[in-house]
Structure formats: structure tokens, C-alpha cells
Enzyme design. Sequence first.
Site, PDB file in Angstrom:
ATOM      1  N   GLN A 199      70.135 -56.272  17.713  1.00 14.99           N
ATOM      2  CA  GLN A 199      69.065 -56.956  16.975  1.00 14.99           C
ATOM      3  C   GLN A 199      68.078 -57.595  17.955  1.00 14.99           C
ATOM      4  O   GLN A 199      66.867 -57.566  17.744  1.00 14.99           O
ATOM      5  CB  GLN A 199      69.713 -58.027  16.083  1.00 14.99           C
ATOM      6  CG  GLN A 199      68.741 -58.841  15.259  1.00 14.99           C
ATOM      7  CD  GLN A 199      69.398 -60.135  14.769  1.00 14.99           C
ATOM      8  OE1 GLN A 199      70.589 -60.373  14.974  1.00 14.99           O
ATOM      9  NE2 GLN A 199      68.614 -60.988  14.136  1.00 14.99           N
TER      10      GLN A 199
ATOM     11  N   GLU B 208      64.334 -66.684   4.892  1.00 13.78           N
ATOM     12  CA  GLU B 208      63.660 -65.413   4.572  1.00 13.78           C
ATOM     13  C   GLU B 208      64.673 -64.326   4.224  1.00 13.78           C
ATOM     14  O   GLU B 208      65.731 -64.244   4.844  1.00 13.78           O
ATOM     15  CB  GLU B 208      62.841 -64.967   5.791  1.00 13.78           C
ATOM     16  CG  GLU B 208      62.094 -63.660   5.563  1.00 13.78           C
ATOM     17  CD  GLU B 208      60.965 -63.487   6.554  1.00 13.78           C
ATOM     18  OE1 GLU B 208      60.071 -64.347   6.575  1.00 13.78           O
ATOM     19  OE2 GLU B 208      60.989 -62.513   7.310  1.00 13.78           O
TER      20      GLU B 208
ATOM     21  N   ASP C 148      51.886 -54.025  10.195  1.00  8.85           N
ATOM     22  CA  ASP C 148      51.748 -53.234  11.422  1.00  8.85           C
ATOM     23  C   ASP C 148      50.985 -51.963  11.105  1.00  8.85           C
ATOM     24  O   ASP C 148      51.184 -51.350  10.054  1.00  8.85           O
ATOM     25  CB  ASP C 148      53.129 -52.923  12.007  1.00  8.85           C
ATOM     26  CG  ASP C 148      53.712 -54.165  12.673  1.00  8.85           C
ATOM     27  OD1 ASP C 148      52.935 -54.908  13.312  1.00  8.85           O
ATOM     28  OD2 ASP C 148      54.924 -54.403  12.533  1.00  8.85           O
TER      29      ASP C 148
ATOM     30  N   ALA D 257      55.116 -52.827   4.923  1.00  7.20           N
ATOM     31  CA  ALA D 257      53.707 -52.476   5.136  1.00  7.20           C
ATOM     32  C   ALA D 257      53.450 -51.062   4.640  1.00  7.20           C
ATOM     33  O   ALA D 257      54.296 -50.176   4.789  1.00  7.20           O
ATOM     34  CB  ALA D 257      53.347 -52.600   6.611  1.00  7.20           C
TER      35      ALA D 257
ATOM     36  N   ALA E 111      43.964 -59.375   8.520  1.00  2.00           N
ATOM     37  CA  ALA E 111      44.502 -60.292   7.507  1.00  2.00           C
ATOM     38  C   ALA E 111      43.399 -61.197   6.958  1.00  2.00           C
ATOM     39  O   ALA E 111      43.410 -61.551   5.777  1.00  2.00           O
ATOM     40  CB  ALA E 111      45.636 -61.120   8.115  1.00  2.00           C
TER      41      ALA E 111
ATOM     42  N   LYS F 257      40.901 -67.038  10.465  1.00  2.00           N
ATOM     43  CA  LYS F 257      41.829 -66.743   9.372  1.00  2.00           C
ATOM     44  C   LYS F 257      42.129 -68.026   8.582  1.00  2.00           C
ATOM     45  O   LYS F 257      42.074 -68.021   7.354  1.00  2.00           O
ATOM     46  CB  LYS F 257      43.103 -66.163  10.016  1.00  2.00           C
ATOM     47  CG  LYS F 257      44.079 -65.554   9.097  1.00  2.00           C
ATOM     48  CD  LYS F 257      44.939 -64.497   9.812  1.00  2.00           C
ATOM     49  CE  LYS F 257      46.138 -65.022  10.541  1.00  2.00           C
ATOM     50  NZ  LYS F 257      47.085 -63.945  10.912  1.00  2.00           N
TER      51      LYS F 257
ATOM     52  N   GLN G 264      55.649 -66.226  14.422  1.00  2.00           N
ATOM     53  CA  GLN G 264      56.587 -65.186  14.832  1.00  2.00           C
ATOM     54  C   GLN G 264      57.757 -65.885  15.529  1.00  2.00           C
ATOM     55  O   GLN G 264      57.615 -66.995  16.034  1.00  2.00           O
ATOM     56  CB  GLN G 264      55.871 -64.259  15.801  1.00  2.00           C
ATOM     57  CG  GLN G 264      56.735 -63.165  16.359  1.00  2.00           C
ATOM     58  CD  GLN G 264      55.899 -62.183  17.185  1.00  2.00           C
ATOM     59  OE1 GLN G 264      55.453 -61.160  16.696  1.00  2.00           O
ATOM     60  NE2 GLN G 264      55.694 -62.515  18.434  1.00  2.00           N
TER      61      GLN G 264
ATOM     62  N   HIS H 129      49.508 -62.273  19.761  1.00  2.00           N
ATOM     63  CA  HIS H 129      49.907 -61.048  19.055  1.00  2.00           C
ATOM     64  C   HIS H 129      49.916 -59.885  20.050  1.00  2.00           C
ATOM     65  O   HIS H 129      49.065 -59.833  20.945  1.00  2.00           O
ATOM     66  CB  HIS H 129      48.906 -60.776  17.920  1.00  2.00           C
ATOM     67  CG  HIS H 129      49.268 -59.601  17.067  1.00  2.00           C
ATOM     68  ND1 HIS H 129      48.733 -58.348  17.288  1.00  2.00           N
ATOM     69  CD2 HIS H 129      50.112 -59.474  16.022  1.00  2.00           C
ATOM     70  CE1 HIS H 129      49.232 -57.504  16.386  1.00  2.00           C
ATOM     71  NE2 HIS H 129      50.071 -58.166  15.610  1.00  2.00           N
TER      72      HIS H 129
ATOM     73  N   HIS I  88      55.717 -61.935   0.465  1.00  2.00           N
ATOM     74  CA  HIS I  88      54.747 -61.477   1.459  1.00  2.00           C
ATOM     75  C   HIS I  88      53.928 -60.345   0.856  1.00  2.00           C
ATOM     76  O   HIS I  88      54.376 -59.656  -0.058  1.00  2.00           O
ATOM     77  CB  HIS I  88      55.474 -60.965   2.706  1.00  2.00           C
ATOM     78  CG  HIS I  88      56.168 -62.034   3.480  1.00  2.00           C
ATOM     79  ND1 HIS I  88      56.602 -61.857   4.769  1.00  2.00           N
ATOM     80  CD2 HIS I  88      56.500 -63.313   3.162  1.00  2.00           C
ATOM     81  CE1 HIS I  88      57.174 -62.972   5.202  1.00  2.00           C
ATOM     82  NE2 HIS I  88      57.131 -63.860   4.242  1.00  2.00           N
TER      83      HIS I  88
HETATM   84  C1  LIG Z   1      55.629 -65.016   9.745  1.00  2.00           C
HETATM   85  C2  LIG Z   1      55.442 -63.527   9.753  1.00  2.00           C
HETATM   86  C3  LIG Z   1      55.792 -62.780   8.634  1.00  2.00           C
HETATM   87  C4  LIG Z   1      55.621 -61.384   8.623  1.00  2.00           C
HETATM   88  N1  LIG Z   1      55.982 -60.667   7.506  1.00  2.00           N
HETATM   89  C5  LIG Z   1      55.781 -59.336   7.466  1.00  2.00           C
HETATM   90  C6  LIG Z   1      56.099 -58.557   6.284  1.00  2.00           C
HETATM   91  O1  LIG Z   1      56.587 -59.085   5.289  1.00  2.00           O
HETATM   92  N2  LIG Z   1      55.842 -57.225   6.312  1.00  2.00           N
HETATM   93  C7  LIG Z   1      55.299 -56.599   7.400  1.00  2.00           C
HETATM   94  O2  LIG Z   1      55.072 -55.395   7.353  1.00  2.00           O
HETATM   95  N3  LIG Z   1      54.992 -57.298   8.530  1.00  2.00           N
HETATM   96  C8  LIG Z   1      55.218 -58.636   8.586  1.00  2.00           C
HETATM   97  N4  LIG Z   1      54.890 -59.355   9.717  1.00  2.00           N
HETATM   98  C9  LIG Z   1      54.359 -58.634  10.884  1.00  2.00           C
HETATM   99  C10 LIG Z   1      52.825 -58.522  10.843  1.00  2.00           C
HETATM  100  O3  LIG Z   1      52.445 -57.722   9.748  1.00  2.00           O
HETATM  101  C11 LIG Z   1      52.356 -57.916  12.164  1.00  2.00           C
HETATM  102  O4  LIG Z   1      52.567 -58.811  13.213  1.00  2.00           O
HETATM  103  C12 LIG Z   1      50.932 -57.357  12.169  1.00  2.00           C
HETATM  104  O5  LIG Z   1      50.790 -56.563  13.346  1.00  2.00           O
HETATM  105  C13 LIG Z   1      49.846 -58.422  12.207  1.00  2.00           C
HETATM  106  O6  LIG Z   1      49.712 -59.060  11.016  1.00  2.00           O
HETATM  107  P1  LIG Z   1      48.729 -60.348  10.878  1.00  2.00           P
HETATM  108  O7  LIG Z   1      48.694 -60.709   9.459  1.00  2.00           O
HETATM  109  O8  LIG Z   1      49.109 -61.378  11.862  1.00  2.00           O
HETATM  110  O9  LIG Z   1      47.344 -59.650  11.305  1.00  2.00           O
HETATM  111  P2  LIG Z   1      45.942 -60.190  11.810  1.00  2.00           P
HETATM  112  O10 LIG Z   1      45.789 -61.643  11.592  1.00  2.00           O
HETATM  113  O11 LIG Z   1      44.939 -59.288  11.214  1.00  2.00           O
HETATM  114  O12 LIG Z   1      46.013 -59.943  13.389  1.00  2.00           O
HETATM  115  C14 LIG Z   1      46.330 -58.662  13.934  1.00  2.00           C
HETATM  116  C15 LIG Z   1      45.610 -58.471  15.264  1.00  2.00           C
HETATM  117  O13 LIG Z   1      44.210 -58.356  15.033  1.00  2.00           O
HETATM  118  C16 LIG Z   1      43.500 -59.372  15.734  1.00  2.00           C
HETATM  119  N5  LIG Z   1      42.425 -59.830  14.831  1.00  2.00           N
HETATM  120  C17 LIG Z   1      42.550 -60.656  13.754  1.00  2.00           C
HETATM  121  N6  LIG Z   1      41.366 -60.811  13.154  1.00  2.00           N
HETATM  122  C18 LIG Z   1      40.463 -60.061  13.849  1.00  2.00           C
HETATM  123  C19 LIG Z   1      39.061 -59.803  13.716  1.00  2.00           C
HETATM  124  N7  LIG Z   1      38.358 -60.369  12.727  1.00  2.00           N
HETATM  125  N8  LIG Z   1      38.464 -58.979  14.617  1.00  2.00           N
HETATM  126  C20 LIG Z   1      39.168 -58.390  15.614  1.00  2.00           C
HETATM  127  N9  LIG Z   1      40.512 -58.609  15.808  1.00  2.00           N
HETATM  128  C21 LIG Z   1      41.140 -59.430  14.928  1.00  2.00           C
HETATM  129  C22 LIG Z   1      44.513 -60.461  16.038  1.00  2.00           C
HETATM  130  O14 LIG Z   1      44.162 -61.220  17.197  1.00  2.00           O
HETATM  131  C23 LIG Z   1      45.782 -59.638  16.241  1.00  2.00           C
HETATM  132  O15 LIG Z   1      45.829 -59.106  17.527  1.00  2.00           O
HETATM  133  C24 LIG Z   1      55.080 -60.735   9.764  1.00  2.00           C
HETATM  134  C25 LIG Z   1      54.747 -61.492  10.898  1.00  2.00           C
HETATM  135  C26 LIG Z   1      54.933 -62.874  10.909  1.00  2.00           C
HETATM  136  C27 LIG Z   1      54.608 -63.662  12.153  1.00  2.00           C
END
Ligand SMILES: Cc1cc2nc3c(=O)[nH]c(=O)nc-3n(C[C@H](O)[C@H](O)[C@H](O)COP(=O)(O)OP(=O)(O)OC[C@H]3O[C@@H](n4cnc5c(N)ncnc54)[C@H](O)[C@@H]3O)c2cc1C
Length: 287
Positions: free
Chosen positions: A211, A17, A109, A51, A123, A164, A175, A148, A77
Site C-alpha cells: 500500500q 473516508e 486524475d 474518475a 477543479a 480554487k 493529500q 500536486h 466526492h
Molecule cells: C482529499 C483528496 C480527495 C481525492 N478524492 C478523489 C476521488 O474521490 N476520486 C478521484 O478520482 N481522485 C481523487 N483525488 C485525486 C485527485 O483527483 C487528483 O489529485 C487530481 O490529479 C487532481 O485533482 P484536483 O481536484 O486537485 O485538481 P486541480 O485543482 O484541477 O489541480 C490539478 C493540477 O492542475 C493545476 N491547476 C489547477 N488549476 C489550474 C488552472 N486554472 N490553470 C492551470 N493549471 C491549473 C494544479 O496546480 C494541479 O497541478 C483526491 C485527492 C485529494 C487530495
Amino acid sequence: MKVIDILKQNDITISFEVFPPKKQEGMEGVLEAAGAIAALKPAFMSVTYGAGGSTSRLTTEVAASLYEKNRVTVLPHLTCVGETRATIHEHLEELRASGLDNVMALRGDLPKDGRQNKDYEHAVDLIRDIRSYDKEICIGAACYPEGHVESASRSEDLKYLKEKVDAGVDFLTTQMFFDNDLFYRFLWQIREIGITVPVLPGIMPITNARQLGRSVELSGTHVPERFLAIVDRFGGNPDAMKQAGIVYAAAQIIDLIANDVRHIHVYSMNKPEVAAGILANLSELLK
Ligand SMILES: Cc1cc2nc3c(=O)[nH]c(=O)nc-3n(C[C@H](O)[C@H](O)[C@H](O)COP(=O)(O)OP(=O)(O)OC[C@H]3O[C@@H](n4cnc5c(N)ncnc54)[C@H](O)[C@@H]3O)c2cc1C
């Protein structure tokens, strides 16, 4: 090429990455580092996204350059926080126009003021929209072996993860984690609830003590005693800490491969020497 096809066609894969610069001025340095990582011939490379759209254009620029100049499969991403349906569709068009077949679909985030665009809340909403807009694109999504940080419970997080994946995800990336047993338990749990897509463990080589603090603060990841001891002992010596961090990450990967986990993603953070150090420790395993 689609990431999912690479995973299907190869026995073991290591992917890396990189992140885009914050401003256009930093592009040259990032492309140089990303190019040096691409020269190590990873299975594919992911490019993170700021983000709220702060670096969206720069993500596409890095991804398109890697694809064009370095002939590597790229996984850009895309986060939906702060985006509208129109800007997401525009972004997907740009990716396709650059010849890219993959996208990592994330919420991002939440902004500190809590304000979020209503077009996408989670997501899963983004994934449904991407899947209906582009039936062919390969979609990756994030998962969290330790849950999460916002989730009320692990089981709730798993329920939403299943939703999802069912929305059209081809593969998942985790993560970072520092204790492989947490990953094995997570794999068992998600297979039990019927998630069958490939899951790539995300391994973060920690090469300096600061870090580690930042990463743990953001992710809530558990740091095992044996790794804390390494940071305590070598954190004040940058070269020693870098070497120890690379070896710790390589040891995690060796254990994963020994336990039949075949596809591993490394958070190489624009550091070619770290990516190369990891591969040097795996050279005989990858033959
Ligand atoms: C592999 C990886 C790559 C990443 N790359 C980036 C990046 O490039 N840029 C960046 O800004 N961030 C990045 N992140 C961080 C990520 O954006 C954050 O962790 C963010 O807080 C959650 O993103 P998600 O897509 O997992 O969200 P979601 O899948 O939406 O989950 C977020 C929270 O909402 C909850 N949730 C999900 N669906 C629902 C629903 N339908 N109803 C109620 N609650 C729900 C989940 O349980 C979780 O607690 C990355 C994380 C990982 C693990």
C-alpha cells in the site's frame, strides 16, 4: 448537515473516508464496512468517486445509504474528468434528492490517453459551476502540502489553489503526508496568501508495505526515514505492520492536535478495525 458547520461547532473532529465497490456485486461488503466505521461516530464520512464516472452511481448509493441508515453526515466526492455539464448537474440533483448537503469537488486524475471533456478543465471550473448551480451546498476541495505531481512549481500550485478557494470552496482536505512539518509549512504559506478556510490534514494509516509503494507512486509524497525503517522492519509481518501503521498515523494525529490542528480526516479505506485502532489510541485526547 454541512461539513463546514460541523467544523465550526466542534473543538476537535475526526472524520473517515471510504470508497465504493468497483461493481454492484461488491456493494454489500462495502456497506457493511462503511456501517461499522459509521458506528464509531466520526464527525462525517467521505465517499470517493471513480474518475471518469466509473463508480459515480455507486458513490451516491454508498453515500445515500450511510446517510439514511447510519445517520452520519456524508461528503460524497465528485470528479469532473470525463463528465459533461449535464451529467454533473444530474449528479448534483441526485445528491440533493438523497438529502446530502456536501460535495468534494475534484478534477480527478487525467485518463492515460490524455483525452478530457472540454466542459471542465480544472477543479476550479467544476467549483464555479457547482457554486452557481447550487448556492447552498457545502463544497470541499483538495490541496497538496508537497505540491500536486503535475505542478511545475509549488508557487504555481498555490496560486491555483487560491483561485480554487475563491471560486467558492468552504474547506480543504490535503493529500496524505507522513511528515507533519511539511503540513505546518504549507499552512503557513497558504495563510500568507490569504486562504482562510479550514484545512483538514488527510492522514493515511499504512497497514501493509504494498500500500505504501502504491500510494507514494501516485502522490509523490515524501516518506521520512523513521517511517521507512518501520516498513523495512515490519513490512513482512502483516499483523505487526498493521499495528505499527495505526500507531504511526495516531502519533501524527496527536502531534497535529498538540499543534492546534483541530479537524483531521483519516483515509480509513473501508477498514473498520483500522479506524477503531486509530480512535483507541486517541481515546483520552478526544474526551
Ligand atoms: C482529499 C483528496 C480527495 C481525492 N478524492 C478523489 C476521488 O474521490 N476520486 C478521484 O478520482 N481522485 C481523487 N483525488 C485525486 C485527485 O483527483 C487528483 O489529485 C487530481 O490529479 C487532481 O485533482 P484536483 O481536484 O486537485 O485538481 P486541480 O485543482 O484541477 O489541480 C490539478 C493540477 O492542475 C493545476 N491547476 C489547477 N488549476 C489550474 C488552472 N486554472 N490553470 C492551470 N493549471 C491549473 C494544479 O496546480 C494541479 O497541478 C483526491 C485527492 C485529494 C487530495
